[in-house]
Scaffold this motif. Sequence first.
Motif, PDB file in Angstrom:
ATOM      1  N   THR A 182      10.078   6.808  13.661  1.00 23.65           N
ATOM      2  CA  THR A 182      10.124   8.103  14.340  1.00 23.65           C
ATOM      3  C   THR A 182      10.131   9.262  13.352  1.00 23.65           C
ATOM      4  O   THR A 182       9.359  10.224  13.486  1.00 23.65           O
ATOM      5  N   HIS A 183      10.978   9.171  12.331  1.00 26.87           N
ATOM      6  CA  HIS A 183      11.041  10.254  11.345  1.00 26.87           C
ATOM      7  C   HIS A 183       9.764  10.324  10.510  1.00 26.87           C
ATOM      8  O   HIS A 183       9.345  11.410  10.096  1.00 26.87           O
ATOM      9  N   ALA A 184       9.130   9.172  10.270  1.00 20.37           N
ATOM     10  CA  ALA A 184       7.865   9.167   9.527  1.00 20.37           C
ATOM     11  C   ALA A 184       6.779   9.895  10.316  1.00 20.37           C
ATOM     12  O   ALA A 184       6.042  10.724   9.771  1.00 20.37           O
ATOM     13  N   LEU A 185       6.681   9.589  11.613  1.00 20.03           N
ATOM     14  CA  LEU A 185       5.670  10.231  12.451  1.00 20.03           C
ATOM     15  C   LEU A 185       5.900  11.732  12.573  1.00 20.03           C
ATOM     16  O   LEU A 185       4.972  12.529  12.423  1.00 20.03           O
ATOM     17  N   THR A 186       7.143  12.119  12.840  1.00 13.16           N
ATOM     18  CA  THR A 186       7.425  13.545  13.015  1.00 13.16           C
ATOM     19  C   THR A 186       7.296  14.321  11.706  1.00 13.16           C
ATOM     20  O   THR A 186       7.144  15.540  11.722  1.00 13.16           O
ATOM     21  N   SER A 187       7.344  13.606  10.584  1.00 16.37           N
ATOM     22  CA  SER A 187       7.188  14.266   9.282  1.00 16.37           C
ATOM     23  C   SER A 187       5.727  14.345   8.846  1.00 16.37           C
ATOM     24  O   SER A 187       5.427  14.935   7.808  1.00 16.37           O
ATOM     25  N   GLY A 188       4.816  13.733   9.624  1.00 17.31           N
ATOM     26  CA  GLY A 188       3.397  13.887   9.335  1.00 17.31           C
ATOM     27  C   GLY A 188       2.643  12.634   8.949  1.00 17.31           C
ATOM     28  O   GLY A 188       1.440  12.694   8.684  1.00 17.31           O
ATOM     29  N   VAL A 189       3.305  11.464   8.892  1.00 24.15           N
ATOM     30  CA  VAL A 189       2.595  10.221   8.589  1.00 24.15           C
ATOM     31  C   VAL A 189       1.732   9.862   9.798  1.00 24.15           C
ATOM     32  O   VAL A 189       2.223   9.834  10.927  1.00 24.15           O
ATOM     33  N   ASP A 190       0.438   9.602   9.589  1.00 21.97           N
ATOM     34  CA  ASP A 190      -0.438   9.316  10.721  1.00 21.97           C
ATOM     35  C   ASP A 190      -0.173   7.919  11.282  1.00 21.97           C
ATOM     36  O   ASP A 190       0.341   7.037  10.600  1.00 21.97           O
ATOM     37  N   VAL A 191      -0.534   7.733  12.551  1.00 17.71           N
ATOM     38  CA  VAL A 191      -0.220   6.501  13.273  1.00 17.71           C
ATOM     39  C   VAL A 191      -0.867   5.284  12.624  1.00 17.71           C
ATOM     40  O   VAL A 191      -0.244   4.226  12.520  1.00 17.71           O
ATOM     41  N   LYS A 192      -2.111   5.397  12.176  1.00 17.22           N
ATOM     42  CA  LYS A 192      -2.815   4.270  11.568  1.00 17.22           C
ATOM     43  C   LYS A 192      -2.089   3.806  10.302  1.00 17.22           C
ATOM     44  O   LYS A 192      -1.889   2.599  10.095  1.00 17.22           O
ATOM     45  N   THR A 193      -1.699   4.740   9.456  1.00 20.11           N
ATOM     46  CA  THR A 193      -0.982   4.394   8.223  1.00 20.11           C
ATOM     47  C   THR A 193       0.373   3.782   8.547  1.00 20.11           C
ATOM     48  O   THR A 193       0.768   2.776   7.961  1.00 20.11           O
ATOM     49  N   LEU A 194       1.088   4.377   9.493  1.00 20.95           N
ATOM     50  CA  LEU A 194       2.402   3.862   9.864  1.00 20.95           C
ATOM     51  C   LEU A 194       2.303   2.450  10.428  1.00 20.95           C
ATOM     52  O   LEU A 194       3.148   1.594  10.144  1.00 20.95           O
ATOM     53  N   SER A 195       1.260   2.203  11.210  1.00 14.16           N
ATOM     54  CA  SER A 195       1.061   0.867  11.769  1.00 14.16           C
ATOM     55  C   SER A 195       0.946  -0.179  10.672  1.00 14.16           C
ATOM     56  O   SER A 195       1.518  -1.273  10.765  1.00 14.16           O
ATOM     57  N   GLY A 196       0.225   0.164   9.593  1.00 14.32           N
ATOM     58  CA  GLY A 196       0.107  -0.748   8.459  1.00 14.32           C
ATOM     59  C   GLY A 196       1.423  -0.950   7.744  1.00 14.32           C
ATOM     60  O   GLY A 196       1.761  -2.063   7.332  1.00 14.32           O
ATOM     61  N   ILE A 197       2.195   0.128   7.592  1.00 11.77           N
ATOM     62  CA  ILE A 197       3.503   0.032   6.930  1.00 11.77           C
ATOM     63  C   ILE A 197       4.448  -0.873   7.718  1.00 11.77           C
ATOM     64  O   ILE A 197       5.164  -1.696   7.152  1.00 11.77           O
TER      65      ILE A 197
END
Length: 252
Positions: A182-197
């Motif tokens: 949640t904090h990653a997304l709201t801080s600007g990490v895109d969904v595709k990158t976060l999905s990989g992480i």
Amino acid sequence: RNCYSLCERILEKAVSVNLIARNPAKGCKLPPIRRNEMKILSREDMQKVLIQAKEENYYELFLLEFATGLRLGELMALQWDDVNLTTGELRINKQANLAGSKLVISEPKTKAAVRTLILPPSVRKVLAEYKTMVNSKWLFPSPKKEDLPIRPSVVSLRLRKILNHAGCEPVRFHDLRHTFATHALTSGVDVKTLSGILGHTRAAFTLDTYTHTTGDMQKRAAEIVEEFLIDIFGEELKPWAESGKTAKAPSG
């Protein structure tokens, strides 16, 4: 749903080896998914958890979790060979689970779960200092048996104690993963990158799981769009933006 998934795979295998003509499980109507309530730690509570974790000698473990959102089994299975403290690369290629009373290290269930992350420089420095105090191949060895990692159940129990001592509301360990995402997304990490992480198979799953976050992101996106529209069209849109859309609409 779990029973269906198992039966469907078995019957599909039977079709592939010509034991049956078709998979009778195809097209079955399944009950809706009921997700557990997702709880997210605020930034203030994250700070409280880390301060208390330091008091209880679990600082590095929870810092790494807040920095990566790893599953508990993945975190416990980490070895020093999986970490490059120079480049920051962290390889996720195994998980720790209990089989009865025995701790078992196995491969992840999906290909997407095998992945490499890049750790933030501050986290690398903390781990480098921490490594000098650890006499084990495991990042987080058992205090009783250094040739084994800490059991996941022990960490879950420790989290409950840390939250209680820090004056925070109780959450599951998996909610720390939700907190990171949640904090990653709201801080600007895109969904595709976060999905990989996170090791998700599909970015759509990540998007569906964190719709509460993406709703806030869409509001922010609208504000950004307004900014560049005003930058492009300037005089035409400025009165509308400055008046909070109270200006009279132009005719025609």
